[in-house]
Write a protein that holds these residues in place. Structure first.
Motif, short mmCIF file in Angstrom:
data_model
loop_
_atom_site.label_atom_id
_atom_site.label_comp_id
_atom_site.label_asym_id
_atom_site.label_seq_id
_atom_site.Cartn_x
_atom_site.Cartn_y
_atom_site.Cartn_z
N GLU A 286 30.76 -52.74 21.62
CA GLU A 286 28.83 -51.70 22.53
C GLU A 286 27.79 -51.50 21.74
O GLU A 286 27.50 -50.91 21.48
CB GLU A 286 29.88 -51.23 23.28
CG GLU A 286 30.31 -50.36 23.40
CD GLU A 286 31.89 -50.38 22.94
OE1 GLU A 286 32.76 -49.56 22.78
OE2 GLU A 286 32.07 -51.34 23.54
N LEU A 287 28.94 -50.72 20.42
CA LEU A 287 27.89 -50.07 19.67
C LEU A 287 27.64 -50.65 18.05
O LEU A 287 26.65 -50.45 17.48
CB LEU A 287 29.18 -49.15 18.57
CG LEU A 287 30.47 -48.06 19.34
CD1 LEU A 287 30.68 -47.14 18.59
CD2 LEU A 287 28.73 -47.33 20.25
N GLY A 288 27.62 -51.98 18.20
CA GLY A 288 26.90 -53.07 17.27
C GLY A 288 28.03 -53.87 16.49
O GLY A 288 28.63 -54.11 16.38
N PRO A 289 26.77 -54.56 15.51
CA PRO A 289 28.10 -55.44 14.28
C PRO A 289 28.32 -54.18 13.10
O PRO A 289 28.65 -53.14 13.91
CB PRO A 289 26.92 -56.53 13.50
CG PRO A 289 25.62 -54.94 14.16
CD PRO A 289 25.48 -54.63 15.33
N ARG A 290 29.88 -55.21 12.85
CA ARG A 290 30.87 -54.61 11.98
C ARG A 290 30.01 -54.79 10.33
O ARG A 290 30.49 -56.08 10.08
CB ARG A 290 31.98 -54.48 11.97
CG ARG A 290 32.53 -54.10 13.44
CD ARG A 290 32.55 -52.72 13.00
NE ARG A 290 32.42 -51.47 14.64
CZ ARG A 290 32.67 -50.89 14.58
NH1 ARG A 290 30.91 -51.12 14.70
NH2 ARG A 290 33.11 -50.10 16.06
N LEU A 291 29.97 -54.15 9.77
CA LEU A 291 30.25 -55.18 8.68
C LEU A 291 30.91 -55.41 7.75
O LEU A 291 31.40 -54.46 6.88
CB LEU A 291 28.78 -53.89 7.37
CG LEU A 291 27.24 -53.60 8.24
CD1 LEU A 291 27.10 -52.50 7.28
CD2 LEU A 291 26.84 -54.82 7.51
N THR A 292 31.07 -56.42 7.32
CA THR A 292 32.30 -57.15 7.37
C THR A 292 32.53 -57.57 5.67
O THR A 292 31.86 -58.39 4.94
CB THR A 292 32.77 -58.21 8.27
OG1 THR A 292 32.54 -57.42 9.62
CG2 THR A 292 34.64 -59.26 7.81
N LEU A 293 33.62 -57.15 5.23
CA LEU A 293 33.06 -57.49 3.68
C LEU A 293 34.54 -58.21 2.30
O LEU A 293 34.38 -58.80 1.92
CB LEU A 293 32.98 -56.15 2.45
CG LEU A 293 31.81 -55.26 3.14
CD1 LEU A 293 31.53 -54.32 2.07
CD2 LEU A 293 30.59 -56.87 2.12
N GLY A 294 35.51 -57.87 3.52
CA GLY A 294 36.94 -58.51 2.81
C GLY A 294 38.10 -59.09 3.87
O GLY A 294 37.76 -58.63 5.17
N ILE A 295 38.54 -60.05 3.91
CA ILE A 295 39.62 -60.33 4.48
C ILE A 295 40.53 -61.27 3.80
O ILE A 295 40.97 -61.41 2.50
CB ILE A 295 39.28 -61.64 4.84
CG1 ILE A 295 39.91 -62.28 6.62
CG2 ILE A 295 38.77 -62.77 3.97
CD1 ILE A 295 39.91 -63.59 7.20
#
Length: 313
Positions: A286-295
């Motif tokens: 609900e706070l918005g997207p997550r900037l995702t950089l690694g997996i």
């Protein structure tokens, strides 16, 4: 071209003062743009290591292919007598560890010979010594050059007569890492490197000093060599918006993170064609997207239970 910033000292075991800078033996011919070096008997060779005026310039050897070059102008007029008088260009980190390409005058029986010599010395041991006889004549000048290859730890030597063509002198492999300053430990922080290129001149066994003329010393970045390997590539494409990282799981599927928190799972057949895809959006909330950089795939994952670790904001 570049200026010189350092003079190699004599080696501690040379039996002389460490001071190797003789200002009075250096002269600039401003009319011709040449540096005149008057020789001494000192030389960087085996245990002697008492060469004077090894004028040099430090550089970042591990980061690039580097050409070290200078022109030796009209060396036949330098007053040589076949006593291994020599002058040219060098690369190294002290007088025990040095590669040089030099014009040299020596005797073969009763005949005076002129040659270009490529010599490499490691820890005081000569590992390469090649001499190519060359023409003599007061009008002839030579470009003498060393190529430093840190990627394969090799040193090449070549030369050009009056700037026409470069003739190879050979290559030395398995050069120790100290030549290329790979390890910063022990490097003087004020100097910042142990890798130097420069010019050298010596009258060696001669009783009369010679005066050699140098012109256009330079260090230049060369092209990085391609590896001696061949691969066959088959390109496959599948559209994923803003991909940032990916990893194959133990189930053979490819897990791809997207910039705003989406994870796409791709299933391939034996020909690497995508036969199925799934998208997971559990990271955004609900706070918005997550900037995702690694997996990364957890090492405890199994084919039926894939555990993902994802780095995100």
């Amino acid at each position: 071209g570049t200026g010189f910033t350092y003079v190699f000292p004599h080696s501690p075991g040379a039996g002389t003062s460490l001071d190797a800078y003789i200002k009075d033996n250096l002269e600039v011919d401003t009319a011709n743009g040449e540096l005149l070096v008057t020789t001494t008997k000192g030389i960087e060779y085996k245990t002697e290591n008492n060469a004077d005026n090894l004028l040099s310039f430090g550089f970042a050897a591990p980061n690039q292919m580097t050409y070290i070059s200078t022109w030796l102008m009209r060396p036949y007029t330098a007053n040589t007598n076949g006593k291994f008088e020599q002058a040219g260009v060098f690369f190294g980190h002290d007088q025990d560890n040095v590669a040089k390409v030099v014009w040299v005058s020596y005797m073969q029986g009763s005949k005076k010979i002129y040659a270009i010599m490529f010599l490499v010395e490691v820890e005081g041991v000569v590992v390469k010594n090649v001499k190519i006889n060359v023409l003599n004549g007061p009008e002839l000048s030579y470009e003498l050059r060393i190529l430093v290859d840190p990627y394969n730890q090799k040193i090449y030597g070549d030369y050009s007569l009056n700037g026409v063509l470069f003739y190879p002198l050979g290559v030395v492999s398995s050069i120790p890492s100290e030549f290329f300053s790979f390890d910063a430990a022990g490097i003087d922080p004020i100097i910042g490197t142990r890798s130097f290129g420069g010019i050298a001149a010596s009258q060696r066994h001669g009783t009369i000093a010679c005066k050699f003329r140098f012109k256009d010393f330079y260090l230049k970045v060369g092209e990085r060599p391609l590896p001696d390997l061949e691969f066959d590539f088959t390109r496959k494409s599948f559209g994923v918006e803003y991909p940032t990282n990916m990893a194959f799981g133990p189930d053979g599927k490819l897990y791809v993170t997207s910039l705003f928190g989406q994870i796409t799972v791709l299933t391939y057949d034996s020909n690497l064609n995508v036969v199925d895809s799934a998208t997971y959006t559990t990271l955004p909330d609900e706070l918005g997207p997550r900037l995702t950089l690694g997996i990364a795939i957890d090492p405890h994952s199994t084919v039926g239970d894939v555990i993902l670790w994802v780095a995100h904001s």
